[in-house]
Design a protein around this motif. Structure first.
Motif, short mmCIF file in Angstrom:
data_model
loop_
_atom_site.label_atom_id
_atom_site.label_comp_id
_atom_site.label_asym_id
_atom_site.label_seq_id
_atom_site.Cartn_x
_atom_site.Cartn_y
_atom_site.Cartn_z
N GLN A 238 0.81 -1.22 0.00
CA GLN A 238 0.00 0.00 0.00
C GLN A 238 0.85 1.28 0.00
OE1 GLN A 238 -3.20 -0.57 -0.39
NE2 GLN A 238 -2.80 -2.78 -0.17
N SER A 239 2.16 1.14 0.16
CA SER A 239 3.02 2.32 0.20
C SER A 239 3.10 2.98 -1.17
CB SER A 239 4.42 1.93 0.68
OG SER A 239 5.03 1.03 -0.23
N LYS A 240 3.39 4.28 -1.18
CA LYS A 240 3.41 5.05 -2.42
C LYS A 240 4.52 4.61 -3.37
CE LYS A 240 1.38 9.18 -0.31
NZ LYS A 240 1.56 10.63 -0.02
N ASP A 241 5.67 4.24 -2.81
CA ASP A 241 6.81 3.86 -3.66
C ASP A 241 6.88 2.35 -3.90
OD1 ASP A 241 7.32 3.25 -1.06
OD2 ASP A 241 9.42 3.91 -1.07
N HIS A 242 5.76 1.68 -3.73
CA HIS A 242 5.74 0.22 -3.91
C HIS A 242 5.94 -0.16 -5.37
CE1 HIS A 242 4.63 -3.96 -3.59
NE2 HIS A 242 3.66 -3.79 -4.47
N ASP A 243 6.81 -1.15 -5.60
CA ASP A 243 7.06 -1.66 -6.94
C ASP A 243 6.56 -3.10 -7.00
OD1 ASP A 243 7.92 -2.45 -9.40
OD2 ASP A 243 9.95 -1.64 -9.19
N PRO A 244 5.49 -3.38 -7.73
CA PRO A 244 4.90 -4.73 -7.74
C PRO A 244 5.77 -5.79 -8.39
CG PRO A 244 3.86 -3.34 -9.40
CD PRO A 244 4.75 -2.44 -8.59
N ILE A 245 6.86 -5.39 -9.02
CA ILE A 245 7.69 -6.35 -9.73
C ILE A 245 8.29 -7.40 -8.79
CG2 ILE A 245 9.85 -5.04 -9.56
CD1 ILE A 245 10.44 -5.93 -12.45
N PHE A 246 8.46 -7.03 -7.51
CA PHE A 246 9.07 -7.96 -6.55
C PHE A 246 8.06 -8.68 -5.66
CE2 PHE A 246 12.55 -4.85 -7.27
CZ PHE A 246 13.49 -5.73 -7.80
N ASP A 247 6.77 -8.46 -5.89
CA ASP A 247 5.75 -9.05 -5.01
C ASP A 247 5.83 -10.57 -4.96
OD1 ASP A 247 4.85 -6.59 -4.32
OD2 ASP A 247 3.01 -6.64 -5.53
N GLN A 248 5.90 -11.19 -6.10
CA GLN A 248 5.94 -12.65 -6.13
C GLN A 248 7.21 -13.18 -5.47
OE1 GLN A 248 5.40 -14.02 -10.15
NE2 GLN A 248 3.21 -13.52 -10.18
#
Length: 257
Positions: A49-59
């Motif tokens: 939920q953070s503003k600088d979140h990068d979904p590329i590393f979620d998995q």
């Protein structure tokens, strides 16, 4: 009817000791482990939920946490330590003040109400809509529910000391299935009524006058003992997580990276 305190306490002590020696410590560690997993999962979700979140590393992050959780093992001594704490706490039968008594009564009443609500739901499915529901909402009983209701009426007579022979054919298993929720509701309602009477029973308990006034509040003391055990267990698990288990999992996660 007043329950002999010695008889009640003896039976309870045996059951509590068996529980604390055989199942409770391991189950407590299992619950603590589930709580630790939940914290890590919530941490990952919050990070998304953070503003600088990068979904590329979620998995990748999820895979790392899953692997760390899979390899994690709780300290071996934890179960033994909890067993000692829980046994010592459950042996104490002395409710120290009225606030603790009131908390135990609330704990007892909540537990009974939760069980009663579940039983009422089961019975509604088993016996179908009430007379009021049938009139107001045009609901109908199935043939199975009609037969269950007929069996229930006869079982109610047994509960209220007026047994009669059933006027229809059902097998023993059918009667047992119907009897269980009927008696369970009867027992829960009776226990709940006793708990209401015990709301003002601390003075009699503290002065040892329960027998003289035929006040049965032994179940309140039982739930107080369980409540104290839960507090001690929660504190012990919290310390284990903060001092060791949480750090172990964090380090293992970093090592995976």
């Amino acid at each position: 009817m007043y329950c002999t305190e010695g008889t009640f306490n003896t039976a309870v002590d045996i059951k509590l000791r068996q529980w604390a020696e055989q199942q409770l410590p391991a189950k407590s560690v299992e619950t603590g482990w589930e709580g630790l997993q939940l914290v890590f999962t919530q941490f990952l979700e919050k990070a998304k939920q953070s503003k600088d979140h990068d979904p590329i590393f979620d998995q990748l992050k999820s895979a790392v946490v899953e692997e760390a959780m899979r390899k994690h093992s709780w300290e071996d001594k934890a179960v033994d330590m909890l067993r000692v704490l829980q046994l010592n706490t459950l042996e104490d039968r002395s409710v120290h003040d009225k606030q603790q008594w009131d908390n135990a009564v609330k704990f007892l009443e909540k537990s009974l109400n939760d069980k009663l609500e579940a039983t009422e739901t089961l019975m509604k499915d088993m016996f179908g809509p009430s007379t009021k529901e049938r009139w107001l909402y045009w609901k109908y009983k199935t043939e199975e529910q009609k037969l269950r209701t007929a069996v229930k009426k006869e079982l109610d007579k047994i509960l209220y000391s007026d047994p009669q022979v059933l006027g229809f054919e059902v097998d023993n298993e059918y009667v047992r299935q119907t009897w269980h929720p009927v008696f369970r509701r009867h027992f829960l309602r009776s226990s709940l009524s006793k708990s209401y009477e015990c709301r003002k029973g601390f003075y009699l308990y503290h002065q040892g006058l329960q027998r003289e006034f035929e006040t049965d509040c032994n179940q309140v003391v039982l739930f107080w003992r369980i409540q104290q055990m839960l507090k001690v267990t929660s504190n012990a698990l919290r310390q284990q997580v903060m001092n060791r288990e949480g750090k172990k999992t964090s380090i293992r996660s970093m090592n995976v990276f």
